[in-house]
Design a protein around this motif. Structure first.
Motif, PDB file in Angstrom:
ATOM      1  N   PHE A   8       2.423   3.156  11.517  1.00  0.00           N
ATOM      2  CA  PHE A   8       2.250   3.063  10.067  1.00  0.00           C
ATOM      3  C   PHE A   8       0.763   3.119   9.754  1.00  0.00           C
ATOM      4  O   PHE A   8      -0.055   2.547  10.468  1.00  0.00           O
ATOM      5  N   GLY A   9       0.399   3.795   8.675  1.00  0.00           N
ATOM      6  CA  GLY A   9      -1.007   3.874   8.317  1.00  0.00           C
ATOM      7  C   GLY A   9      -1.248   4.857   7.192  1.00  0.00           C
ATOM      8  O   GLY A   9      -0.309   5.284   6.499  1.00  0.00           O
ATOM      9  N   GLY A  60      -3.895   8.522   1.895  1.00  0.00           N
ATOM     10  CA  GLY A  60      -4.312   7.948   0.628  1.00  0.00           C
ATOM     11  C   GLY A  60      -3.748   6.585   0.302  1.00  0.00           C
ATOM     12  O   GLY A  60      -4.139   5.987  -0.703  1.00  0.00           O
ATOM     13  N   VAL A  61      -2.853   6.072   1.124  1.00  0.00           N
ATOM     14  CA  VAL A  61      -2.203   4.811   0.770  1.00  0.00           C
ATOM     15  C   VAL A  61      -3.049   3.622   1.200  1.00  0.00           C
ATOM     16  O   VAL A  61      -3.918   3.712   2.061  1.00  0.00           O
ATOM     17  N   GLY A  62      -2.768   2.488   0.584  1.00  0.00           N
ATOM     18  CA  GLY A  62      -3.422   1.242   0.932  1.00  0.00           C
ATOM     19  C   GLY A  62      -2.485   0.354   1.735  1.00  0.00           C
ATOM     20  O   GLY A  62      -1.386   0.755   2.141  1.00  0.00           O
ATOM     21  N   ASN A  63      -2.912  -0.877   1.929  1.00  0.00           N
ATOM     22  CA  ASN A  63      -2.162  -1.780   2.797  1.00  0.00           C
ATOM     23  C   ASN A  63      -0.873  -2.294   2.180  1.00  0.00           C
ATOM     24  O   ASN A  63       0.048  -2.681   2.909  1.00  0.00           O
ATOM     25  N   ASP A  64      -0.780  -2.303   0.846  1.00  0.00           N
ATOM     26  CA  ASP A  64       0.489  -2.669   0.220  1.00  0.00           C
ATOM     27  C   ASP A  64       1.587  -1.697   0.642  1.00  0.00           C
ATOM     28  O   ASP A  64       2.679  -2.103   1.047  1.00  0.00           O
ATOM     29  N   TYR A  65       1.283  -0.418   0.535  1.00  0.00           N
ATOM     30  CA  TYR A  65       2.264   0.609   0.908  1.00  0.00           C
ATOM     31  C   TYR A  65       2.628   0.486   2.385  1.00  0.00           C
ATOM     32  O   TYR A  65       3.803   0.574   2.756  1.00  0.00           O
ATOM     33  N   ILE A  66       1.622   0.305   3.234  1.00  0.00           N
ATOM     34  CA  ILE A  66       1.865   0.253   4.675  1.00  0.00           C
ATOM     35  C   ILE A  66       2.778  -0.918   5.018  1.00  0.00           C
ATOM     36  O   ILE A  66       3.738  -0.769   5.787  1.00  0.00           O
ATOM     37  N   ARG A  92      -8.185  -0.153  -1.433  1.00  0.00           N
ATOM     38  CA  ARG A  92      -7.153   0.652  -2.080  1.00  0.00           C
ATOM     39  C   ARG A  92      -6.076  -0.275  -2.626  1.00  0.00           C
ATOM     40  O   ARG A  92      -5.568  -1.135  -1.912  1.00  0.00           O
ATOM     41  N   ILE A  93      -5.756  -0.103  -3.886  1.00  0.00           N
ATOM     42  CA  ILE A  93      -4.721  -0.925  -4.496  1.00  0.00           C
ATOM     43  C   ILE A  93      -3.623  -0.022  -5.055  1.00  0.00           C
ATOM     44  O   ILE A  93      -3.873   1.119  -5.435  1.00  0.00           O
ATOM     45  N   GLN A  94      -2.438  -0.538  -5.092  1.00  0.00           N
ATOM     46  CA  GLN A  94      -1.255   0.266  -5.413  1.00  0.00           C
ATOM     47  C   GLN A  94      -0.734  -0.066  -6.804  1.00  0.00           C
ATOM     48  O   GLN A  94      -0.525  -1.232  -7.130  1.00  0.00           O
ATOM     49  N   PHE A 103       8.048   6.644 -12.937  1.00  0.00           N
ATOM     50  CA  PHE A 103       6.835   6.090 -12.346  1.00  0.00           C
ATOM     51  C   PHE A 103       7.048   5.890 -10.855  1.00  0.00           C
ATOM     52  O   PHE A 103       8.060   5.342 -10.420  1.00  0.00           O
ATOM     53  N   LYS A 104       6.080   6.368 -10.082  1.00  0.00           N
ATOM     54  CA  LYS A 104       6.096   6.157  -8.644  1.00  0.00           C
ATOM     55  C   LYS A 104       4.802   5.455  -8.247  1.00  0.00           C
ATOM     56  O   LYS A 104       3.788   5.586  -8.912  1.00  0.00           O
ATOM     57  N   PHE A 105       4.863   4.700  -7.138  1.00  0.00           N
ATOM     58  CA  PHE A 105       3.687   3.947  -6.715  1.00  0.00           C
ATOM     59  C   PHE A 105       2.761   4.810  -5.872  1.00  0.00           C
ATOM     60  O   PHE A 105       3.172   5.391  -4.881  1.00  0.00           O
ATOM     61  N   ASN A 106       1.515   4.896  -6.294  1.00  0.00           N
ATOM     62  CA  ASN A 106       0.464   5.563  -5.547  1.00  0.00           C
ATOM     63  C   ASN A 106      -0.703   4.593  -5.384  1.00  0.00           C
ATOM     64  O   ASN A 106      -0.789   3.591  -6.092  1.00  0.00           O
ATOM     65  N   SER A 107      -1.609   4.918  -4.468  1.00  0.00           N
ATOM     66  CA  SER A 107      -2.785   4.073  -4.262  1.00  0.00           C
ATOM     67  C   SER A 107      -4.005   4.719  -4.896  1.00  0.00           C
ATOM     68  O   SER A 107      -4.141   5.936  -4.911  1.00  0.00           O
ATOM     69  N   ILE A 108      -4.881   3.874  -5.425  1.00  0.00           N
ATOM     70  CA  ILE A 108      -6.146   4.344  -5.973  1.00  0.00           C
ATOM     71  C   ILE A 108      -7.262   3.510  -5.361  1.00  0.00           C
ATOM     72  O   ILE A 108      -7.047   2.391  -4.901  1.00  0.00           O
TER      73      ILE A 108
END
Length: 252
Positions: A8-9, A60-66, A92-94, A103-108
């Motif tokens: 995962f990453g 592009g994802v952050g740790n929330d997604y992971i 990075r926050i989701q 709406f879908k979750f992405n990281s910025i």
């Protein structure tokens, strides 16, 4: 039954075949190399461990997604399997983005928000102000404690199910996290006490003249600092050595 390596990453883990439409550097790099696929570190490591590769990296994802992706697939993990989590940038926050009618979750990245970049057309109504606030407090004790609690959960979950768990990170932008990481040195890949794999790859590049980034490997024709094919093989080698150093706690 063949054991599996679950990884995962973020983009340092994602497979080159899966994200060419979202990560142009993969497409450009493969064209430069004149190949259809380059084995990333999870593929190389799974071969070293003689396991099936189950890669859930996503650029592009952050740790929330992971963390949430691990929870999503965790019912499929079996005793003796290996899990390696490559933590992403702590900055990075989701949040939910507008994709057409849903709406879908992405990281910025926090730096984009602090620099004044607006996402008001992409976020649900009245969300951007709250996001700006969270961007400034993302390194607060609450976030540090949350990261610590997630690591504790992952360790206990995998220990109870006799699953082999390891972490690594390309670098840590938030110095507070280094103190969290040091508490679990037998779970984190440890390089010179600072857990910075990028530094070790650079030192290998200096001494062995290995082309460890895409930019190096293409002589600057593809300007990108993700791992090259050699870089991914080095990451796999470092992790394989670290896993072997932890044999006394592995479930076979």
């Amino acid at each position: 039954m063949e054991k599996k390596l679950w990884t995962f990453g973020c983009s340092f883990t994602e497979d080159s075949n899966n994200f060419q439409h979202e990560a142009p550097y993969w497409k450009d790099y493969l064209e430069y190399k004149k190949v259809k696929h380059i084995p990333v570190w999870s593929t190389v490591l799974s071969n070293l461990l003689d396991m099936e590769d189950k890669n859930f990296g996503y650029g592009g994802v952050g740790n929330d997604y992971i963390f949430e992706k691990f929870l999503e697939v965790s019912p499929n993990l079996l005793e003796g399997d290996y899990v390696i989590i490559q933590w992403s940038s702590f900055n990075r926050i989701q949040f939910p983005f507008n994709h057409g009618n849903e709406f879908k979750f992405n990281s910025i990245h926090i730096s984009n928000i602090i620099a004044g970049q607006s996402y008001k057309d992409s976020f649900p109504k009245n969300v951007e102000r709250g996001i700006k606030y969270l961007a400034y407090v993302n390194d607060s004790k609450v976030k540090i404690d949350e990261f610590h609690e997630r690591i504790e959960f992952l360790i206990h979950y995998c220990r109870n199910r006799k699953i082999n768990l390891f972490f690594w990170c390309m670098d840590l932008e938030n110095l507070h996290l280094v103190e969290v990481v040091k508490k679990y040195s037998n779970y984190f890949y440890n390089v010179h006490g600072d857990f910075n794999l990028r530094d070790k790859m650079i030192s290998y590049n200096d001494h062995l003249l290995l082309k460890t980034t895409i930019d190096h490997d293409t002589n600057g024709k593809v300007v990108d600092y993700h791992p090259s094919e050699q870089g991914h093989r080095l990451i796999a080698t470092f992790l394989f050595e670290f896993i072997n150093s932890q044999k006394d706690r592995l479930y076979e």
